[in-house]
Scaffold this active site. Structure first.
Site, PDB file in Angstrom:
ATOM      1  N   ASP A 113       0.849   7.564   8.283  1.00  0.00           N
ATOM      2  CA  ASP A 113       0.887   6.178   8.608  1.00  0.00           C
ATOM      3  C   ASP A 113       2.326   6.063   9.616  1.00  0.00           C
ATOM      4  O   ASP A 113       2.381   5.277  10.533  1.00  0.00           O
ATOM      5  CB  ASP A 113       1.086   5.447   7.579  1.00  0.00           C
ATOM      6  CG  ASP A 113      -0.134   5.260   6.828  1.00  0.00           C
ATOM      7  OD1 ASP A 113      -1.266   4.907   7.121  1.00  0.00           O
ATOM      8  OD2 ASP A 113      -0.403   5.013   5.272  1.00  0.00           O
TER       9      ASP A 113
ATOM     10  N   GLU B  65      -6.241  -6.316  11.513  1.00  0.00           N
ATOM     11  CA  GLU B  65      -7.529  -5.749  11.223  1.00  0.00           C
ATOM     12  C   GLU B  65      -8.691  -6.782  11.584  1.00  0.00           C
ATOM     13  O   GLU B  65      -9.395  -6.427  12.439  1.00  0.00           O
ATOM     14  CB  GLU B  65      -7.409  -5.373   9.605  1.00  0.00           C
ATOM     15  CG  GLU B  65      -6.545  -4.281   9.436  1.00  0.00           C
ATOM     16  CD  GLU B  65      -6.660  -4.088   7.870  1.00  0.00           C
ATOM     17  OE1 GLU B  65      -6.888  -2.804   7.701  1.00  0.00           O
ATOM     18  OE2 GLU B  65      -6.266  -4.663   6.978  1.00  0.00           O
TER      19      GLU B  65
ATOM     20  N   LEU C  58      -2.420   3.122  11.470  1.00  0.00           N
ATOM     21  CA  LEU C  58      -3.493   4.045  10.778  1.00  0.00           C
ATOM     22  C   LEU C  58      -4.181   3.440   9.835  1.00  0.00           C
ATOM     23  O   LEU C  58      -3.747   3.158   8.525  1.00  0.00           O
ATOM     24  CB  LEU C  58      -2.515   5.054  10.296  1.00  0.00           C
ATOM     25  CG  LEU C  58      -3.100   6.655  10.453  1.00  0.00           C
ATOM     26  CD1 LEU C  58      -4.145   6.947   9.785  1.00  0.00           C
ATOM     27  CD2 LEU C  58      -3.547   6.883  11.875  1.00  0.00           C
ATOM     28  N   ASP C  59      -5.279   2.993  10.055  1.00  0.00           N
ATOM     29  CA  ASP C  59      -6.280   2.458   9.091  1.00  0.00           C
ATOM     30  C   ASP C  59      -7.122   3.275   8.325  1.00  0.00           C
ATOM     31  O   ASP C  59      -7.579   4.218   9.211  1.00  0.00           O
ATOM     32  CB  ASP C  59      -7.078   1.388   9.880  1.00  0.00           C
ATOM     33  CG  ASP C  59      -8.068   0.608   8.724  1.00  0.00           C
ATOM     34  OD1 ASP C  59      -7.618  -0.216   7.853  1.00  0.00           O
ATOM     35  OD2 ASP C  59      -9.339   0.894   8.860  1.00  0.00           O
TER      36      ASP C  59
ATOM     37  N   GLU D  48       1.468  -3.111  10.546  1.00  0.00           N
ATOM     38  CA  GLU D  48       1.058  -3.274   9.227  1.00  0.00           C
ATOM     39  C   GLU D  48       2.286  -2.785   8.526  1.00  0.00           C
ATOM     40  O   GLU D  48       2.531  -2.850   7.274  1.00  0.00           O
ATOM     41  CB  GLU D  48      -0.102  -2.450   8.935  1.00  0.00           C
ATOM     42  CG  GLU D  48      -0.383  -2.503   7.354  1.00  0.00           C
ATOM     43  CD  GLU D  48      -1.550  -1.728   6.799  1.00  0.00           C
ATOM     44  OE1 GLU D  48      -1.736  -0.840   7.614  1.00  0.00           O
ATOM     45  OE2 GLU D  48      -2.007  -1.871   5.615  1.00  0.00           O
ATOM     46  N   GLU D  49       3.012  -1.497   8.933  1.00  0.00           N
ATOM     47  CA  GLU D  49       3.860  -0.908   8.386  1.00  0.00           C
ATOM     48  C   GLU D  49       5.403  -1.269   8.303  1.00  0.00           C
ATOM     49  O   GLU D  49       6.167  -1.086   7.911  1.00  0.00           O
ATOM     50  CB  GLU D  49       4.223   0.618   9.162  1.00  0.00           C
ATOM     51  CG  GLU D  49       2.843   1.286   9.076  1.00  0.00           C
ATOM     52  CD  GLU D  49       2.224   1.519   7.734  1.00  0.00           C
ATOM     53  OE1 GLU D  49       2.983   1.592   6.654  1.00  0.00           O
ATOM     54  OE2 GLU D  49       0.951   1.593   7.706  1.00  0.00           O
TER      55      GLU D  49
ATOM     56  N   ASP E 102      -2.442  -2.200  13.380  1.00  0.00           N
ATOM     57  CA  ASP E 102      -2.417  -1.155  12.220  1.00  0.00           C
ATOM     58  C   ASP E 102      -2.401   0.210  12.615  1.00  0.00           C
ATOM     59  O   ASP E 102      -3.454   0.751  13.491  1.00  0.00           O
ATOM     60  CB  ASP E 102      -3.787  -1.706  11.263  1.00  0.00           C
ATOM     61  CG  ASP E 102      -3.758  -0.701  10.162  1.00  0.00           C
ATOM     62  OD1 ASP E 102      -2.929   0.106  10.081  1.00  0.00           O
ATOM     63  OD2 ASP E 102      -4.734  -1.041   9.288  1.00  0.00           O
TER      64      ASP E 102
ATOM     65  N   ASP F  57       0.735  -1.236   0.058  1.00  0.00           N
ATOM     66  CA  ASP F  57      -0.077   0.065  -0.005  1.00  0.00           C
ATOM     67  C   ASP F  57       0.900   1.289   0.094  1.00  0.00           C
ATOM     68  O   ASP F  57       1.787   1.236   0.670  1.00  0.00           O
ATOM     69  CB  ASP F  57      -1.013  -0.123   1.134  1.00  0.00           C
ATOM     70  CG  ASP F  57      -1.802  -0.951   1.496  1.00  0.00           C
ATOM     71  OD1 ASP F  57      -2.418  -1.804   0.484  1.00  0.00           O
ATOM     72  OD2 ASP F  57      -1.987  -1.723   2.537  1.00  0.00           O
TER      73      ASP F  57
END
Ligand code: AFP
Length: 321
Positions: A61, A271, A107-108, A84-85, A105, A55
């Site tokens: 983020d 998530e 910053l979703d 996630e990052e 996560d 992404d």
């Protein structure tokens, strides 16, 4: 002691309460940047890089990732994290004796950052399974969602709210920015049995399987006794925001497999599992279309799965085909 602390001290262990304190502090810092929308440091907009799942990364983020990482490391009660990052899990040096790990996560809903629409932070907490006193291992994170000891999300919207469960129902807190702490506003939240809303990105309709197409048609056509439509469509494109509305009003969120992404887009560990935990704790359900999310055996860190989550009546109908 903040109100969140005080509440958690009766609900859970001291360690878990400390983890939530770190989340409380970090989410306040992230909230401030979200409210300022470009007034403060230059952290809005795209960064020109991609994260581990391909992404596009936004500056916020990366900022949120570092704020949460710093706070959780400093708490001393988290042995390591999977974000996630980051491509890989991270062991927090000096915290090897801690009993818990976190999946997050930070910053979703990144695509909503620059347009001032609700975004969130999603997290799940597990007891580590590898020996204490050593760096964390992948197996600490590849646990079934049902093993979570606590989970939640922070939603940065008109107000900032934290929605959490430690296995004793779902509770909602609102951030009081002037106090830098959360105030409890709703206890033992129950998702209504019947829903009014379906949340799905319908641009992918032609890719949906026949069962899902049938369900969408059902939602579009079902009438109440008075002849009015039973359901309406709402899709924000931030899982936290779509789930939050459905949690309070009753509804379903679906992100199925589509042609370009056969397993959908939503990540199982940080998530689906935390949101599924909250769904079950509030009386709802979450599946990948057939299997119960919390019972799925994760196989990789950034695994994606089709995701159906919502109230019983709509989930039962969606699962019927
Ligand atoms: P981003 O954080 O990359 O914006 O993804 C958000 C998300 O994972 C979830 O929160 C949304 O519901 C979904 O993706 C939106 O995806 P589409 O834009 O494909 O509908």
């Amino acid at each position: 002691m903040t109100e969140l602390n005080e509440f958690l001290s009766t609900e859970t262990t001291l360690e878990i309460a400390k983890i939530f304190s770190a989340i409380e502090q970090a989410s306040f810092i992230v909230s401030k940047e979200v409210w300022y929308q470009g007034l403060g440091d230059d952290i809005m907009g795209a960064r020109g890089t991609e994260n581990s799942t391909g992404d596009q990364q936004q500056k916020l983020d990366v900022y949120a990732d570092s704020v949460f990482e710093r706070a959780l490391r400093k708490s001393g009660v988290i042995a390591g994290w999977a974000s996630e990052e980051s491509d890989e899990i991270v062991s927090f040096e000096g915290n090897e004796d801690a009993s818990h790990v976190i999946v997050i996560d930070p910053l979703d809903g990144s695509s909503n950052i620059d347009v001032n629409v609700a975004i969130g932070t999603i997290f799940g907490i597990y007891e580590r399974v590898s020996p204490h006193g050593t760096p964390v291992e992948l197996r600490d994170f590849l646990q079934k969602g049902r093993k979570q000891v606590a989970a939640g999300y922070v939603m940065y919207s008109v107000s900032t709210q934290m929605v959490l469960s430690t296995g004793h129902g779902v509770h909602i807190f609102t951030l009081e920015p002037w106090k830098r702490s959360y105030h409890r506003v709703l206890d033992h939240v129950k998702m209504p049995y019947e829903g009014r809303v379906y949340s799905i990105n319908e641009v992918n309709f032609e890719d949906f399987d026949e069962g899902l197409k049938r369900f969408i048609h059902y939602c579009q056509n079902k009438k109440r006794a008075n002849g009015k439509r039973q359901y309406t469509g709402r899709y924000i494109g931030s899982l936290v925001a779509d789930f939050h509305r459905n949690l309070l009003r009753g509804g379903i969120y679906v992100y199925p497999g589509i042609e370009e992404a056969p397993n959908g887009k939503i990540r199982l560990l940080y998530e689906c599992n935390p949101i599924a935990y909250l769904a079950e704790q509030s009386g709802g359900q979450a599946t990948d279309g057939s299997q119960v999310i919390l019972d799925m055996e994760p196989i990789e860190l950034h695994q994606r799965v089709p995701f159906y989550v919502g109230c019983n009546e709509m989930m039962n109908e969606a699962m019927r085909t």
